[in-house]
Design a protein around this motif. Structure first.
Motif, short mmCIF file in Angstrom:
data_model
loop_
_atom_site.label_atom_id
_atom_site.label_comp_id
_atom_site.label_asym_id
_atom_site.label_seq_id
_atom_site.Cartn_x
_atom_site.Cartn_y
_atom_site.Cartn_z
N ILE A 170 0.85 -1.27 -0.07
CA ILE A 170 0.20 0.01 -0.06
C ILE A 170 0.92 1.22 0.04
O ILE A 170 0.52 2.42 -0.57
CB ILE A 170 -1.03 0.00 1.18
CG1 ILE A 170 -1.93 -1.19 1.01
CG2 ILE A 170 -1.67 1.36 1.48
CD1 ILE A 170 -2.81 -1.38 2.21
N ASP A 171 2.05 1.19 0.70
CA ASP A 171 2.83 2.57 0.85
C ASP A 171 3.86 2.34 -0.06
O ASP A 171 4.71 3.30 -0.27
CB ASP A 171 3.37 2.53 2.21
CG ASP A 171 2.69 2.65 3.55
OD1 ASP A 171 1.60 3.13 3.33
OD2 ASP A 171 2.83 2.20 4.61
N ARG A 172 3.82 1.46 -1.07
CA ARG A 172 4.56 1.39 -2.31
C ARG A 172 6.07 1.16 -1.91
O ARG A 172 7.07 1.50 -2.56
CB ARG A 172 4.32 2.61 -3.22
CG ARG A 172 2.96 2.59 -4.01
CD ARG A 172 2.92 3.83 -4.89
NE ARG A 172 1.61 3.76 -5.57
CZ ARG A 172 0.48 3.90 -4.92
NH1 ARG A 172 0.06 4.11 -3.77
NH2 ARG A 172 -0.63 3.83 -5.91
N ARG A 173 6.24 0.47 -0.80
CA ARG A 173 7.56 -0.08 -0.48
C ARG A 173 7.89 -1.07 -0.95
O ARG A 173 9.31 -1.57 -0.88
CB ARG A 173 7.94 0.00 0.92
CG ARG A 173 7.75 1.55 1.68
CD ARG A 173 8.04 1.33 2.93
NE ARG A 173 7.40 0.49 3.70
CZ ARG A 173 6.07 0.94 4.63
NH1 ARG A 173 5.83 2.11 4.56
NH2 ARG A 173 5.50 0.16 5.30
N LEU A 174 7.02 -2.03 -1.38
CA LEU A 174 7.25 -3.36 -2.16
C LEU A 174 6.43 -3.43 -3.36
O LEU A 174 5.18 -3.03 -3.40
CB LEU A 174 6.67 -4.32 -1.00
CG LEU A 174 6.77 -5.86 -1.56
CD1 LEU A 174 8.15 -6.37 -1.85
CD2 LEU A 174 6.14 -6.97 -0.46
N PHE A 175 7.04 -4.04 -4.25
CA PHE A 175 6.21 -4.06 -5.74
C PHE A 175 6.90 -5.53 -5.89
O PHE A 175 7.72 -6.02 -6.26
CB PHE A 175 6.96 -3.26 -6.77
CG PHE A 175 6.61 -1.98 -6.61
CD1 PHE A 175 5.52 -1.22 -7.03
CD2 PHE A 175 7.59 -1.10 -5.81
CE1 PHE A 175 5.24 0.04 -6.76
CE2 PHE A 175 7.33 0.32 -5.65
CZ PHE A 175 6.26 0.94 -6.08
N LEU A 176 5.66 -6.26 -6.21
CA LEU A 176 5.74 -7.88 -6.68
C LEU A 176 5.62 -7.84 -8.04
O LEU A 176 5.05 -7.12 -8.78
CB LEU A 176 4.49 -8.49 -6.10
CG LEU A 176 4.54 -8.51 -4.46
CD1 LEU A 176 3.31 -9.63 -4.13
CD2 LEU A 176 5.76 -8.92 -3.93
N GLU A 177 6.62 -8.74 -8.73
CA GLU A 177 6.69 -8.89 -10.10
C GLU A 177 5.63 -9.88 -10.58
O GLU A 177 5.27 -10.97 -10.01
CB GLU A 177 8.21 -9.33 -10.41
CG GLU A 177 9.20 -8.29 -10.00
CD GLU A 177 10.64 -8.64 -10.45
OE1 GLU A 177 10.56 -9.99 -11.24
OE2 GLU A 177 11.24 -8.09 -10.43
#
Length: 205
Positions: free
Chosen positions: A196-203
């Motif tokens: 949600i906080d855009r600290r993690l992006f799953l591919e």
């Protein structure tokens, strides 16, 4: 009751979907592990409508939860005990107790857990409107869906973001989030917050 931690799990459609209360942050982690791996004492207690008692997860004959059991042992939890909780005649969750020391419970301890499971209904009833309470007796009501909406908001939001980002179905997006939580040894809620906080992006695959 001589336990080290306790948490109340809400169960919806056979899955642990919310931690409505926890004795501390550790208890919340123990409860969330059941959500991440899709197995555990609270799910069994609600599915079977009976208490689930495990004196020692490290016992060689204990094989009920091949993923959850080792995760709890790694957290130094050996005993787990789940009391099903009913509201308006429907089993809606379980009160889970955790101990670092293995061992069977006394009759007094089990009686205390049963009383605690009854008391845990009270805050749940406060959360429900009169219409929602009445809805449990109406097969056409949305009572279960409304209860589900009260829990794990962050996981739901992150699942929606993954659906849009990776062009996934809701089930696939949730499975991806849970798998990442399991692989990284973190809670699903903490993974959801990072998404949600855009600290993690799953591919995408």
């Amino acid at each position: 009751m001589d336990v080290d931690a306790a948490a109340f799990s809400l169960v919806f459609d056979g899955a642990n979907v919310g931690t409505f209360g926890a004795s501390d942050s550790r208890a919340r982690v123990y409860d969330e592990m059941q959500f991440v791996v899709g197995e555990g004492p609270c799910l069994d207690a609600v599915a079977r409508c009976v208490p689930v008692m495990v004196a020692d997860l490290a016992d060689a004959g204990e094989h009920r939860w091949p993923a959850y059991g080792p995760m709890m042992i790694a957290q130094e939890i050996r005993g787990v005990y789940a009391m099903p909780v009913a509201v308006a005649g429907e089993y809606v969750g379980a009160l889970d107790f955790f101990r670092t020391v293995p061992g069977d419970l006394s009759r007094e301890q089990i009686a205390g857990m049963a009383v605690a499971a009854e008391l845990v209904q009270l805050p749940l009833l406060d959360l429900l409107s009169k219409d929602l309470r009445a809805g449990f007796t109406d097969p056409s009501s949305n009572a279960w869906a409304d209860l589900n909406a009260l829990s794990r908001t962050e996981v739901s939001q992150a699942t929606g973001m993954l659906m849009a980002q990776l062009n996934l179905t809701a089930a696939s997006a949730l499975a991806r989030l849970r798998a990442h939580a399991y692989a990284s040894g973190r809670s699903a809620t903490s993974i959801a917050r990072d998404i949600i906080d855009r600290r993690l992006f799953l591919e995408a695959d």
